[in-house]
Design a protein around this motif. Structure first.
Motif, short mmCIF file in Angstrom:
data_model
loop_
_atom_site.label_atom_id
_atom_site.label_comp_id
_atom_site.label_asym_id
_atom_site.label_seq_id
_atom_site.Cartn_x
_atom_site.Cartn_y
_atom_site.Cartn_z
N LYS A 367 0.83 -1.21 0.00
CA LYS A 367 0.00 0.00 0.00
C LYS A 367 0.86 1.26 0.00
N GLU A 368 1.98 1.23 0.74
CA GLU A 368 2.87 2.39 0.77
C GLU A 368 3.47 2.66 -0.60
N ARG A 369 3.91 1.59 -1.26
CA ARG A 369 4.54 1.77 -2.57
C ARG A 369 3.53 2.30 -3.59
N VAL A 370 2.32 1.75 -3.56
CA VAL A 370 1.29 2.21 -4.50
C VAL A 370 0.94 3.67 -4.22
N SER A 371 0.81 4.01 -2.96
CA SER A 371 0.49 5.40 -2.60
C SER A 371 1.60 6.34 -3.03
N LEU A 372 2.84 5.90 -2.90
CA LEU A 372 3.98 6.75 -3.24
C LEU A 372 3.97 7.15 -4.71
N VAL A 373 3.59 6.24 -5.59
CA VAL A 373 3.60 6.54 -7.02
C VAL A 373 2.26 7.07 -7.51
N GLY A 374 1.28 7.24 -6.60
CA GLY A 374 0.00 7.81 -6.98
C GLY A 374 -0.96 6.82 -7.60
N GLY A 375 -0.85 5.53 -7.24
CA GLY A 375 -1.75 4.52 -7.79
C GLY A 375 -2.84 4.13 -6.81
N GLU A 376 -3.47 3.01 -7.08
CA GLU A 376 -4.49 2.47 -6.19
C GLU A 376 -4.34 0.97 -6.13
N CYS A 377 -4.76 0.36 -5.02
CA CYS A 377 -4.62 -1.08 -4.88
C CYS A 377 -5.71 -1.62 -3.98
N ALA A 378 -5.88 -2.93 -4.03
CA ALA A 378 -6.83 -3.63 -3.17
C ALA A 378 -6.29 -5.03 -2.92
N ALA A 379 -6.54 -5.55 -1.73
CA ALA A 379 -6.09 -6.89 -1.39
C ALA A 379 -7.11 -7.51 -0.45
N GLY A 380 -7.46 -8.77 -0.70
CA GLY A 380 -8.43 -9.43 0.17
C GLY A 380 -8.78 -10.82 -0.34
N ARG A 381 -9.56 -11.52 0.47
CA ARG A 381 -9.96 -12.88 0.12
C ARG A 381 -11.00 -12.89 -0.99
N ARG A 382 -10.91 -13.92 -1.80
CA ARG A 382 -11.94 -14.15 -2.82
C ARG A 382 -13.08 -14.95 -2.22
N ALA A 383 -14.15 -15.08 -2.97
CA ALA A 383 -15.32 -15.81 -2.47
C ALA A 383 -15.01 -17.28 -2.21
N ASP A 384 -14.07 -17.88 -2.99
CA ASP A 384 -13.74 -19.29 -2.81
C ASP A 384 -12.68 -19.53 -1.72
N GLY A 385 -12.28 -18.46 -1.02
CA GLY A 385 -11.28 -18.62 0.04
C GLY A 385 -9.87 -18.30 -0.40
N GLY A 386 -9.69 -18.04 -1.69
CA GLY A 386 -8.38 -17.66 -2.18
C GLY A 386 -8.06 -16.21 -1.84
N PHE A 387 -6.99 -15.71 -2.40
CA PHE A 387 -6.56 -14.34 -2.09
C PHE A 387 -6.17 -13.63 -3.37
N ARG A 388 -6.47 -12.34 -3.42
CA ARG A 388 -6.17 -11.55 -4.62
C ARG A 388 -5.54 -10.22 -4.22
N VAL A 389 -4.46 -9.90 -4.90
CA VAL A 389 -3.82 -8.59 -4.76
C VAL A 389 -3.91 -7.90 -6.12
N TRP A 390 -4.47 -6.71 -6.11
CA TRP A 390 -4.65 -5.96 -7.37
C TRP A 390 -4.09 -4.56 -7.19
N ALA A 391 -3.43 -4.04 -8.22
CA ALA A 391 -2.90 -2.69 -8.16
C ALA A 391 -2.95 -2.05 -9.54
N LYS A 392 -3.17 -0.74 -9.53
CA LYS A 392 -3.16 0.03 -10.76
C LYS A 392 -2.19 1.18 -10.56
N LEU A 393 -1.15 1.22 -11.38
CA LEU A 393 -0.07 2.19 -11.23
C LEU A 393 -0.04 3.12 -12.44
N PRO A 394 0.19 4.40 -12.23
CA PRO A 394 0.27 5.32 -13.37
C PRO A 394 1.58 5.13 -14.14
N ARG A 395 1.55 5.39 -15.43
CA ARG A 395 2.75 5.28 -16.24
C ARG A 395 3.42 6.64 -16.37
#
Length: 395
Positions: A367-395
């Motif tokens: 979260k710190e790294r994404v915030s530093l470059v001005g992006g956005e991110c999300a992390a959490g469990r999926r419905a099936d119990g798995g885990f997902r990390v997603w981030a969108k970073l500006p170019r």
């Protein structure tokens, strides 16, 4: 007692360094000081010589110590104040009404004496330790207390109104300069402290990302060795298990040490190491460790170094967490490029029942790294119990 320290026992080295308000060349500063003081010394010499019926020795006796006090004030501030004290007493003894005005002295020569006295006193107080300021001020007031009765006998105490007011102003200015000086020093200390904490945060984050990743790899490879390699005997498997336990114990100790180094309110680091082009190699390293990883990696040219570093660390931390908390489940890594952004995601299957909670430092670092470059991110469990990390970073 403060005045005893200022007059007798104090040493120049006990005072703080010069204030450093002059920003020009040193030679120019000295040229200005010597030029101004040279003109004052000549005027003071003439004024006191005139006041004493042409006795040039008196002019030298008064002008020379005060000239020396100003010249010595930078490197020997306490000595300068003492010289100014002695010169003030000499000036009071030899002050006589002028037969006619001369230069800036109209009828009373002691007023001209304040031109060098005031800055010497002010700078001496400004550089004195907090607990010694009063001693230097008392030394200046002591000079006035001794000079006043000397002048009052022949000319009246009212003739000292100007010099006394000038010394009071110099003392007040010295206290203000001293207070401002300590405020600047405290601000500089805070700045250095913040810089130090930022450096500690940088070291902690890199330790977590690099050491944590590789120790996790060791643990995963030793745990999966029996499935990847043929001919693994129970003795060999026991050795692999011991190595895996040692790696996990080292990882726990490393996190404990990193927790000491980290400061959550510090700014993230700015020095890039790996780049976005190193992500395929990172994925191959995970595959070589026995993880089931599928990757969809688009070419992303022209990415800023800081954004590339953030993308690499996000994938690295996500792979480490997936292999540590959900070993054996499939992992997918996706990196797509848009016109003005980079989107990446790392997903894995359900966590094993015996797995520990996801490491908070790792997700906080993402979260710190994404915030530093001005992006956005999300992390959490999926419905099936798995885990997902997603981030969108500006170019």
């Amino acid at each position: 007692m403060g005045i005893v320290w200022a007059f007798v026992t104090g040493r120049d080295r006990e005072l703080d360094p010069p204030i450093g308000w002059w920003r020009g060349p040193t030679w120019l500063g000295w040229a200005l000081v010597l030029g101004v003081m040279g003109m004052w010394a000549i005027s003071a010499f003439l004024i006191f010589t005139l006041a004493n019926a042409g006795n040039s020795l008196v002019g030298v006796l008064v002008a020379a110590p005060e000239f020396a006090a100003v010249v010595l004030a930078r490197h020997f501030p306490l000595t300068a104040v003492r010289l100014a004290f002695a010169a003030t007493i000499a000036a009071a003894i030899y002050s006589k009404e002028l037969p006619h005005p001369l230069g800036y002295a109209r009828h009373w020569p002691l007023d001209s004496h304040l031109i060098p006295l005031a800055p010497v006193v002010a700078l001496g107080i400004a550089r004195a330790p907090k607990e010694r300021m009063a001693g230097v001020a008392l030394l200046a007031f002591g000079a006035m207390a001794l000079a006043t009765p000397i002048v009052a006998v022949g000319y009246g105490a009212d003739m000292m109104a100007g010099p006394i007011a000038g010394v009071i102003g110099a003392v007040i200015a010295g206290f203000i300069l001293n207070d401002n000086r300590y405020t600047r020093l405290e601000s500089e200390y805070e700045r250095q402290k913040r810089s130090h904490l930022q450096q500690r945060t940088k070291i902690a984050r890199e330790l977590h990302d690099v050491i944590g990743h590789h120790l996790s790899m060791i643990a995963v490879r030793t745990d999966s060795a029996r499935y990847r390699l043929s001919g693994v005997t129970p003795e060999i498997q026991e050795e692999f298990s011991a190595l895996g336990d040692a790696a996990r114990e080292a990882l726990t100790d490393a996190r404990r040490l990193i927790g000491v180094l980290r400061e959550d309110d510090s700014e993230a680091e700015h020095l890039p190491q790996p780049t976005i082009d190193d992500i395929p190699e990172l994925v191959q390293s995970a595959v070589a460790s026995g993880a089931s990883v599928t990757a969809e990696l688009s070419a992303v040219p022209g990415v800023p170094a800081m954004v590339g570093l953030a993308a690499y660390r996000i994938v690295q931390e996500s792979l480490s967490n997936a292999m540590r908390h959900s070993p054996g489940t499939p992992i997918s890594v996706c990196l797509r490029s848009a016109e003005d952004s980079i989107e990446l995601s790392v997903e894995n299957g359900p966590f094993a029942p015996f797995s520990e909670a996801v490491d908070g430092n790792g997700l906080a670092g993402i979260k710190e790294r994404v915030s530093l470059v001005g992006g956005e991110c999300a992390a959490g469990r999926r419905a099936d119990g798995g885990f997902r990390v997603w981030a969108k970073l500006p170019r």
